[in-house]
Design an enzyme around this catalytic site. Structure first.
Site, PDB file in Angstrom:
ATOM      1  N   GLY A  25       0.832  -1.198   0.000  1.00 29.61           N
ATOM      2  CA  GLY A  25       0.000   0.000   0.000  1.00 29.61           C
ATOM      3  C   GLY A  25       0.864   1.244   0.000  1.00 29.61           C
ATOM      4  N   SER A  50      -4.734 -10.492  -3.841  1.00 29.10           N
ATOM      5  CA  SER A  50      -4.582  -9.042  -3.717  1.00 29.10           C
ATOM      6  C   SER A  50      -4.428  -8.347  -5.077  1.00 29.10           C
ATOM      7  CB  SER A  50      -3.370  -8.731  -2.847  1.00 29.10           C
ATOM      8  OG  SER A  50      -3.080  -7.362  -2.897  1.00 29.10           O
ATOM      9  N   HIS A 107       5.365   1.840  12.269  1.00 29.57           N
ATOM     10  CA  HIS A 107       4.595   2.560  13.299  1.00 29.57           C
ATOM     11  C   HIS A 107       4.540   1.638  14.508  1.00 29.57           C
ATOM     12  CE1 HIS A 107       1.689   5.007  15.287  1.00 29.57           C
ATOM     13  NE2 HIS A 107       0.608   4.351  14.916  1.00 29.57           N
ATOM     14  N   GLU A 230      -5.512  27.229  -1.417  1.00 27.71           N
ATOM     15  CA  GLU A 230      -4.445  28.157  -1.031  1.00 27.71           C
ATOM     16  C   GLU A 230      -3.654  27.655   0.182  1.00 27.71           C
ATOM     17  OE1 GLU A 230      -5.745  32.253  -0.871  1.00 27.71           O
ATOM     18  OE2 GLU A 230      -3.759  32.957  -0.274  1.00 27.71           O
TER      19      GLU A 230
HETATM   20  P1  NAD Z   1      -2.214   0.696   3.316  1.00 29.33           P
HETATM   21  O1  NAD Z   1      -3.612   0.595   3.814  1.00 29.33           O
HETATM   22  O2  NAD Z   1      -1.880   1.773   2.366  1.00 29.33           O
HETATM   23  O3  NAD Z   1      -1.730  -0.658   2.653  1.00 29.33           O
HETATM   24  C1  NAD Z   1      -1.914  -1.897   3.201  1.00 29.33           C
HETATM   25  C2  NAD Z   1      -1.463  -2.994   2.275  1.00 29.33           C
HETATM   26  O4  NAD Z   1      -1.554  -4.234   2.956  1.00 29.33           O
HETATM   27  C3  NAD Z   1      -2.307  -3.139   1.009  1.00 29.33           C
HETATM   28  O5  NAD Z   1      -1.453  -3.435  -0.081  1.00 29.33           O
HETATM   29  C4  NAD Z   1      -3.163  -4.371   1.331  1.00 29.33           C
HETATM   30  O6  NAD Z   1      -3.570  -5.030   0.186  1.00 29.33           O
HETATM   31  C5  NAD Z   1      -2.196  -5.186   2.145  1.00 29.33           C
HETATM   32  N1  NAD Z   1      -2.791  -6.181   3.020  1.00 29.33           N
HETATM   33  C6  NAD Z   1      -3.890  -6.068   3.778  1.00 29.33           C
HETATM   34  N2  NAD Z   1      -4.087  -7.210   4.467  1.00 29.33           N
HETATM   35  C7  NAD Z   1      -3.089  -8.052   4.129  1.00 29.33           C
HETATM   36  C8  NAD Z   1      -2.747  -9.387   4.488  1.00 29.33           C
HETATM   37  N3  NAD Z   1      -3.467 -10.080   5.354  1.00 29.33           N
HETATM   38  N4  NAD Z   1      -1.647  -9.940   3.928  1.00 29.33           N
HETATM   39  C9  NAD Z   1      -0.889  -9.257   3.063  1.00 29.33           C
HETATM   40  N5  NAD Z   1      -1.159  -7.996   2.677  1.00 29.33           N
HETATM   41  C10 NAD Z   1      -2.260  -7.409   3.206  1.00 29.33           C
HETATM   42  O7  NAD Z   1      -1.277   0.770   4.627  1.00 29.33           O
HETATM   43  P2  NAD Z   1      -0.286   1.952   5.054  1.00 29.33           P
HETATM   44  O8  NAD Z   1      -1.063   3.208   5.267  1.00 29.33           O
HETATM   45  O9  NAD Z   1       0.881   1.973   4.162  1.00 29.33           O
HETATM   46  O10 NAD Z   1       0.167   1.471   6.524  1.00 29.33           O
HETATM   47  C11 NAD Z   1       1.097   0.434   6.712  1.00 29.33           C
HETATM   48  C12 NAD Z   1       1.874   0.719   7.995  1.00 29.33           C
HETATM   49  O11 NAD Z   1       2.669   1.879   7.811  1.00 29.33           O
HETATM   50  C13 NAD Z   1       1.020   0.993   9.219  1.00 29.33           C
HETATM   51  O12 NAD Z   1       1.671   0.457  10.340  1.00 29.33           O
HETATM   52  C14 NAD Z   1       0.986   2.504   9.297  1.00 29.33           C
HETATM   53  O13 NAD Z   1       0.732   3.008  10.586  1.00 29.33           O
HETATM   54  C15 NAD Z   1       2.411   2.798   8.867  1.00 29.33           C
HETATM   55  N6  NAD Z   1       2.612   4.155   8.352  1.00 29.33           N
HETATM   56  C16 NAD Z   1       1.846   4.586   7.294  1.00 29.33           C
HETATM   57  C17 NAD Z   1       2.067   5.836   6.780  1.00 29.33           C
HETATM   58  C18 NAD Z   1       1.331   6.268   5.521  1.00 29.33           C
HETATM   59  O14 NAD Z   1       1.828   7.155   4.874  1.00 29.33           O
HETATM   60  N7  NAD Z   1       0.216   5.685   5.127  1.00 29.33           N
HETATM   61  C19 NAD Z   1       3.037   6.694   7.340  1.00 29.33           C
HETATM   62  C20 NAD Z   1       3.842   6.210   8.391  1.00 29.33           C
HETATM   63  C21 NAD Z   1       3.603   4.934   8.895  1.00 29.33           C
HETATM   64 MG    MG Z   2       0.276   7.433  11.766  1.00 28.50          MG
HETATM   65 MG    MG Z   3      -5.427  36.979   0.877  1.00 24.90          MG
END
Ligand code: NAD
Ligand code: MG
Ligand code: MG
Length: 338
Positions: A25, A50, A107, A230
């Site tokens: 993701g 997936s 995280h 903006e």
């Molecule tokens: P996301 O929702 O964007 O992606 C999740 C991915 O996991 C998808 O590809 C989904 O298909 C896959 N998935 C779901 N269930 C699964 C399973 N059982 N087996 C295999 N794959 C599976 O997730 P994200 O937002 O990237 O978050 C992932 C981690 O990163 C979390 O711990 C989040 O807190 C951390 N994080 C995210 C961000 C961000 O920018 N989104 C920033 C910092 C930290």
């Molecule tokens: Mg967060």
């Molecule tokens: Mg102005």
């Protein structure tokens, strides 16, 4: 506080390991592609069903079922949604990962709040970029990076910190700065930031401003440009040179209004509520509410999401952005690729 850079990391450590990235993701696609381009042997772990399998393969990555990827890897980075990680660990990782392998997170949620209790032979560390995954990728491609936090929860091999530092560097973090922290500190500050300021605070502020103008009879198009569009231009100036840099660019009239009116919008009452939100995070109440939501079928979350998507600001925004093709041309999120 000490900030580390690429020169402080030994990239050869992570290059000598097989890294399984579980999930493709927002964070997953970024880590997988950045590490691969930094010379690391990467396997993406996904369910066969997936829709991400095709995206990852199109990017030239090796994709395997989660249990196989976990069994082959020296480092398993868990990048599925937080609310699914405990089940994934129990079902697919605990029984398959090698002795002495490393379990990694972006995280600290599941480790800090105790939803995952890793095997004792494992290293457990965090590499948490302080930015959305799509920017973790786009800044890396552009030769930069996103500031990154690292932390060690369990150091079974004695090498956990060095592996984390090396991973962070391969992911582009060492170009911007790497800070060492704890799972507790990262988890609490990350949740607070996204709830009070970055996501919750910012979206509520934008919508309240938009609604105030529209309810007073001003055109939604005007309100959209003023309160949402903006905002990016203003935040870019703050990003580049702090609040003073932004205030240097705006008019004296805007700056006087900023200094006299801003504190009336975000006031003592707002800060009292921020402290309450922080307490709910620290006590684990927020984590319980979120995990209960998922355990009981997760109905409230999709309802809230749908309700928000129907807000007038989204409809008018879609229409106005279609007239600004350069936004689309340089877009950060392309759902067919990442
Ligand atoms: P996301 O929702 O964007 O992606 C999740 C991915 O996991 C998808 O590809 C989904 O298909 C896959 N998935 C779901 N269930 C699964 C399973 N059982 N087996 C295999 N794959 C599976 O997730 P994200 O937002 O990237 O978050 C992932 C981690 O990163 C979390 O711990 C989040 O807190 C951390 N994080 C995210 C961000 C961000 O920018 N989104 C920033 C910092 C930290
Ligand atoms: Mg967060
Ligand atoms: Mg102005």
């Amino acid at each position: 506080m000490q900030v580390f850079y690429d020169k402080d990391a030994d990239l050869s450590i992570i290059r000598g390991k097989t890294v399984a990235i579980i999930g493709y993701g927002s964070q997953g696609h970024a880590h997988a592609n950045n590490l691969k381009e930094s010379g690391v042997n990467v396997i993406v772990g996904l369910r066969n069903s997936s829709s991400s399998v095709a995206k990852a393969e199109k990017s030239g990555l090796t994709v395997k079922p989660v249990n196989e990827a976990a069994a082959e890897a020296d480092v398993v980075m868990v990048l599925v949604p937080d609310e699914l990680q405990a089940k994934l660990y129990e079902d697919e990782l605990k029984g398959n990962m090698k002795q002495g392998a490393a379990l990694a997170f972006a995280h600290g949620f599941n480790i800090h709040f105790g939803y995952i209790k890793p095997r004792e032979d494992m290293d457990v560390f965090m590499v948490a970029p302080k930015g959305p995954g799509h920017l973790v990728r786009s800044t890396y491609v552009a030769g930069g990076g996103v500031p990154t936090l690292i932390a060690v929860h369990q150091d079974a091999t004695g090498n956990a910190r060095d592996i984390a530092m090396s991973y962070a560097s391969a992911n582009g973090g060492g170009r911007a700065g790497i800070i060492e922290t704890s799972f507790r500190e990262e988890t609490e500050t990350d949740l607070f930031g996204e709830q009070a300021v970055l996501c919750g605070g910012a979206t509520s502020l934008v919508m309240a401003g938009y609604e105030t103008l529209v309810e007073a009879g001003y055109a939604p198009e005007m309100a959209y440009f003023e309160c949402l569009h903006e905002l990016k231009l203003i935040v870019d100036l703050m990003y580049e040179g702090g609040i003073a840099n932004m205030r240097y660019s705006i008019s004296n009239t805007a700056e006087f209004g900023d200094l006299t009116r801003g504190p009336r919008i975000v006031n003592e009452q707002t800060k009292a509520e921020m402290r309450k939100i922080l307490k709910e995070i620290q006590s684990g109440d927020f984590a319980r509410e979120w995990m209960d939501e998922n355990a009981t079928g997760g109905k409230r979350f999709p309802e809230l999401r749908e309700g928000a998507a129907k807000h007038g600001i989204e409809e008018v925004g879609t229409r106005l952005r279609s007239m600004m093709p350069w936004i689309d041309a340089s877009k950060i999120v392309d759902k067919s690729v990442n």
